[in-house]
Design a protein around this motif. Sequence first.
Motif: not given
Length: 216
Positions: A142-151, A178-191
């Motif tokens: 809930x602090x910041x948006x989260x980007x998850x990069x596949x491993x 690319x919209x993730x940094x401007x979103x309000x948390x919680x928000x996450x994206x799987x790359x």
Amino acid sequence: MADPRSDPAPARNPPPAFAGARIGLYGGSFNPPHAGHRHVAETALRRLGLQQVWWLVTPGNPLKVPGATPPAGSRRTAVAGLVGGGAAMAVTDFEAARGFRYSVQTLRFLAARHPDVHFVWIMGADSLASLHRWRDWRQLMACFPVAVVDRPGATRAALAAPAARAFARFRVPEQAARTLPGRRAPAWCFLHGPLDASSSSALRAAAGRSLRVPLR
């Protein structure tokens, strides 16, 4: 093992940041740092349209055996050697000087210090798979948006993990990354994308084996 007394002193403050900046936060013990770590950082930098990634070299990992991790200063030096001197990557170990043990402490501190910066927390898919074991993981999301990069080998476990299920309705479509940094948390994206199979545990195991090879 290096003498801790010769280790570089940790920075007291994080790198500088200006209002409106899009900055990725990539935390880890980086023991040792490797090409897979760099791949995660570079993927997030490119796919999210970030201006910079801060590599947060943690004092240690609370989920691992205490004392098993080299001093933060030596790991910071190793990370700096891995990423080079480009302006897009900043390396810091300020968490040690601040006495932060948990990532959620760091994120709360940065949110209060830089309320006008667009931070994104970056993690590999293997970290998402175990996120429910982290201290205050729901608050972290809930602090910041989260980007998850596949491993490699972590995709299914990550997307089926308790954290992914708990925040399923806040998942951002990958095409909107690319919209993730401007979103309000919680928000996450799987790359998704090309994978790098480098592993810190494998590198440590290989180093241990090399030390046990008898001299001829």
